[in-house]
Design an enzyme around this catalytic site. Structure first.
Site, PDB file in Angstrom:
ATOM      1  N   HIS A  48       4.764   3.285  14.058  1.00 50.43           N
ATOM      2  CA  HIS A  48       4.764   3.416  12.592  1.00 50.43           C
ATOM      3  C   HIS A  48       5.812   4.479  12.281  1.00 50.43           C
ATOM      4  CE1 HIS A  48       2.709   3.537   8.566  1.00 50.43           C
ATOM      5  NE2 HIS A  48       3.222   4.754   8.561  1.00 50.43           N
ATOM      6  N   ARG A  86       0.821  -1.203   0.000  1.00 44.98           N
ATOM      7  CA  ARG A  86       0.000   0.000   0.000  1.00 44.98           C
ATOM      8  C   ARG A  86       0.865   1.267   0.000  1.00 44.98           C
ATOM      9  NH1 ARG A  86      -1.314   3.710   3.263  1.00 44.98           N
ATOM     10  NH2 ARG A  86      -0.635   2.662   5.162  1.00 44.98           N
ATOM     11  N   CYS A  91       4.712   8.948   2.180  1.00 46.10           N
ATOM     12  CA  CYS A  91       3.378   9.518   2.376  1.00 46.10           C
ATOM     13  C   CYS A  91       3.122  10.586   1.323  1.00 46.10           C
ATOM     14  CB  CYS A  91       3.278  10.115   3.767  1.00 46.10           C
ATOM     15  SG  CYS A  91       1.717  10.954   4.054  1.00 46.10           S
ATOM     16  N   HIS A 129       8.667   6.429   9.792  1.00 47.07           N
ATOM     17  CA  HIS A 129       9.172   6.772   8.455  1.00 47.07           C
ATOM     18  C   HIS A 129      10.639   7.179   8.576  1.00 47.07           C
ATOM     19  CE1 HIS A 129       5.606   6.801   5.734  1.00 47.07           C
ATOM     20  NE2 HIS A 129       5.022   6.647   6.914  1.00 47.07           N
ATOM     21  N   ASN A 163       8.411   4.028   4.892  1.00 45.37           N
ATOM     22  CA  ASN A 163       8.547   3.442   6.217  1.00 45.37           C
ATOM     23  C   ASN A 163       9.944   2.865   6.385  1.00 45.37           C
ATOM     24  OD1 ASN A 163       5.883   3.906   6.620  1.00 45.37           O
ATOM     25  ND2 ASN A 163       5.254   1.774   6.675  1.00 45.37           N
TER      26      ASN A 163
END
Lengths: 316, 316
Positions: free
Chosen positions: A216, A16, A249, A218, A260
């Site tokens: 999460h 994704r 993103c 990045h 990520n």
């Protein structure tokens, strides 16, 4: 010396996060092939697609086709992301796993720019989502605090603000009689450092000692793996990451938005420190190489190139 | 919570580590321009060239031309690397700073493959070097333990072996009445993890509590910045790193040999955690962009792309 967990659970975000931002059009069959290969590595959950507006995110215009084509492996969860009721309606028709989540953003400015809503409005929105999930029998598992470690607009996000967001999510869940699995702190635009990890995780732990935390992360400024290590030291055992470091993103508001942290690099680091992941590192490194071939340009992951993946993978 | 240093000293390795492995021929003028820009950032020491066999390392065939062309900025040290007496003779004729070092490799196999000598033979060789340095009035500053965190051939290098290497270097220095600045532990082929950093640094500290330690880290498996953070937590305040993540070890025996950890990413992480480096991050990020233009392909550094370098740099 530290409180490293014995095992961590890693949610794979590569398909994704990655395919939605690639400029070149990725063939549906390649997306499916990649997801199916990931499922063979032992990752317990793969975030496959976004049910977003194809006008805005053309890379996800084949979301339904991808969802329909995946040959599913038992024991693996295949998820998708929706951001509005139209997205949820599409998800309800697709044959993937439905997992509910509630999400708020700690930075007011980022919230406004990214969702068009104030923080207060997003809380009202999450209350609405909880009702919708209940209506459809969808379990709500995690709360997410986006930009918990800063954002490009406000830069510093105060710890007290992060605590308010966590408290708000827990209150919302309680109000609906839901026991969340835990709360994710998301470094949405990669502003975190190991020290800010320690401080924020420490502050949340102090207030809610039994709350499970996920991260999460990045790798926008190169601190991603250091941040993961800082969190592991504090016993955090739930991470999102992205095979080969795919992604970024698209709404982060600057061209440097990086993906990520890289799943196979994280898995390597965990295994070498005696932390189990349940993932076959050699297979995962092969997936990362596949991802690079599919997108047609170098990706940031390191272990897929370092040649020690097979040896390392065989030890755990 | 940890013992983060107030300030760290960073030695810039980018020009030497980087340009020696690039496939394309880099113009001498570009090398000089890059080194001169680096000197404007506040880095105290820049490793510029290797006096190595141009047949073996064609990227360094213009070592003398580079050394001669640099307009030197006061207060910055410009160093070069030599591996044999022929190299030293070239260095003695060049107008750069001469800094002596003694180097041994903790892995016997790596030592044999990389230098053609057993560990015992390299110690004898270092004794010879110390005499040569004294003869030429060159100060010997640091001892280096290469492959202190493992190697591709033996994989694990025991902690006891690292301690033997450190002891041997200190004995050698004592024998010659030299007070080393300290000892570098080098993760020559990027096998280290934060945990192996903690264990090895901890073991050395326990035996020699006052010995200053430096770290030379390669990001071969994505753990470089996590390793740096683990070392910072233990108070290590001396690092080698490479602007833009340039470089890699051409002798590491596998194609995945990655460069040193990235200087500007390390500087960003330090500044954000309140650790001074004396380096202007915005200027350094501009150097990294220059390096990418010069080598003509993407380099692994993150901060140079993330767009927050200026803001972050202005704070420290």
């Amino acid at each position: 010396m530290s409180d490293l967990p014995k095992a961590v659970r890693i949610h794979e975000e590569g398909p994704r996060e990655g395919f939605q931002i690639e400029r070149a059009s990725i063939a549906t069959a390649d997306k499916v092939r990649f997801i199916e290969a990931l499922a063979e590595t032992g990752v317990p959950q793969i975030d496959c697609i976004s049910y977003v507006n194809p006008e805005r995110v053309p890379g996800m215009r084949d979301a339904e086709a991808v969802a329909a084509a995946i040959r599913r492996r038992p024991g693996v969860r295949y998820t998708g992301l929706w951001l509005n009721t139209r997205g949820l309606e599409r998800a309800l028709r697709a044959p993937l796993d439905l997992v509910g989540a509630i999400r708020v953003t700690a930075s007011e400015t980022f919230s406004l720019k990214n969702t068009g809503m104030t923080i207060e409005q997003t809380f009202a929105e999450q209350r609405r989502w909880l009702a919708i999930y209940r209506e459809h029998g969808i379990a709500t598992e995690w709360g997410y605090v986006m930009t918990a470690f800063g954002c490009n607009f406000e830069r510093e996000v105060p710890i007290a603000q992060v605590l308010r967001m966590v408290a708000g999510l827990l209150d919302l869940a309680n109000e609906h009689g839901i026991g969340l699995k835990g709360v994710y702190l998301a470094d949405t635009v990669g502003h975190g450092t190991p020290l800010s990890m320690e401080r924020r995780i420490g502050a949340v732990r102090e207030r809610w000692p039994d709350l499970r935390l996920g991260l999460h992360l990045h790798d926008t400024r190169g601190t991603g793996m250091a941040n993961a290590y800082a969190a592991l030291r504090l016993g955090v055992d739930q991470f999102d990451s992205s095979c080969a470091g795919l992604g970024g993103c698209p709404f982060a508001g600057h061209k440097g938005a990086a993906g990520n942290i890289c799943t196979e690099d994280l898995v390597y680091m965990c295994h070498e420190m005696g932390i189990a992941t349940g993932i076959d590192l050699a297979k995962l490194a092969a997936c990362a190489q596949m991802a690079e071939t599919i997108v047609g340009h170098p990706l940031p992951g390191k272990v897929m190139r370092s040649g020690a993946a097979a040896a390392a993978g065989s030890q755990h």
